[in-house]
Design an enzyme around this catalytic site. Structure first.
Site, PDB file in Angstrom:
ATOM      1  CE  LYS A   8      -3.936   1.892   2.570  1.00  0.00           C
ATOM      2  NZ  LYS A   8      -4.925   1.580   3.616  1.00  0.00           N
ATOM      3  CG  ASP A 104     -13.753   3.557   7.002  1.00  0.00           C
ATOM      4  OD1 ASP A 104     -14.983   3.775   6.907  1.00  0.00           O
ATOM      5  OD2 ASP A 104     -12.981   3.667   6.036  1.00  0.00           O
TER       6      ASP A 104
END
Length: 226
Positions: A8, A104
């Site tokens: 990432k 989240d």
């Protein structure tokens, strides 16, 4: 080590952002690396390239995510929705016991590999709930997360969000898995929609999504047990 990994990266233009993405990114890597649970994506390393590109290296989950599964089939079967929720609760129970709030939880952040194993990903908004740590990574009066899954208290000025916000999001996600819809406004319970859903899910969703967090489930293990 000849293993497949996912890398990432933080887009270079995000590095100067006022939302302090660099700190958030590093925070996510450290938060996830500190956790070791079969239902949480493992992080192996964090670093910066010579060009200043920040990255972290994590376990590659070969499969799909719950959002794509709902899109593909309209909704999920009761048993599947139940199993996914149970694994997510196990992961959250582990994270919460270490003072980490995900902030989240949503179908796109729940990965399923080829063997059907559930993995919670993307602790990018995770907040370490420790009063002695004032990292300032979660800006005051600013609701983080994806709107449909954000608990009401996150939208209230001056309210400190705790682990129960994750449990609210679990309720929203369970509803979405069972019905294929996000609960908005005056929504009907799954058992009232004529789709053959077990009516006992209604009570779990109602309690998880209580607007007053004191009336919600108080721990992820309570949701799991229910």
């Amino acid at each position: 080590l000849k293993r497949l990994v996912a890398i990432k990266i933080l887009p270079p233009d995000a590095a100067d952002d006022e939302m302090r993405f660099v700190e958030r990114f590093e925070n996510e890597a450290q938060t996830m690396a500190a956790m070791n649970h079969p239902a949480i994506v493992a992080v192996y390393d964090f670093g910066e390239t010579a060009e200043g590109l920040l990255y972290f290296i994590m376990e590659f989950v070969d499969g799909t995510d719950v959002h794509k599964m709902i899109q593909a089939s309209g909704k999920l079967g009761d048993d599947y929705a139940l199993a996914i929720t149970a694994h997510v609760c196990d992961a959250l129970d582990y994270a919460h016991s270490r003072g980490v709030i995900h902030r989240d939880i949503k179908p796109a952040n729940i990965l399923i590999d080829q063997e059907g194993r559930v993995k919670v990903a993307d602790f990018g908004l995770a907040k370490v709930h420790d009063p002695s740590m004032t990292s300032g990574l979660t800006r005051t009066n600013m609701a983080m997360g994806t709107p449909d899954y954000v608990a009401p208290e996150a939208l209230s000025m001056g309210m400190v969000v705790d682990h129960r916000a994750d449990l609210y999001a679990v309720g929203v996600m369970l509803y979405q898995m069972l019905t294929g819809e996000v609960p908005r406004g005056m929504f009907r319970m799954p058992s009232e929609k004529g789709i053959g859903t077990d009516h006992r899910f209604d009570e779990i969703i109602c309690k998880a999504m209580e607007s007053d967090r004191e009336h919600r489930y108080q721990t992820a293990s309570e949701v799991r047990h229910a």
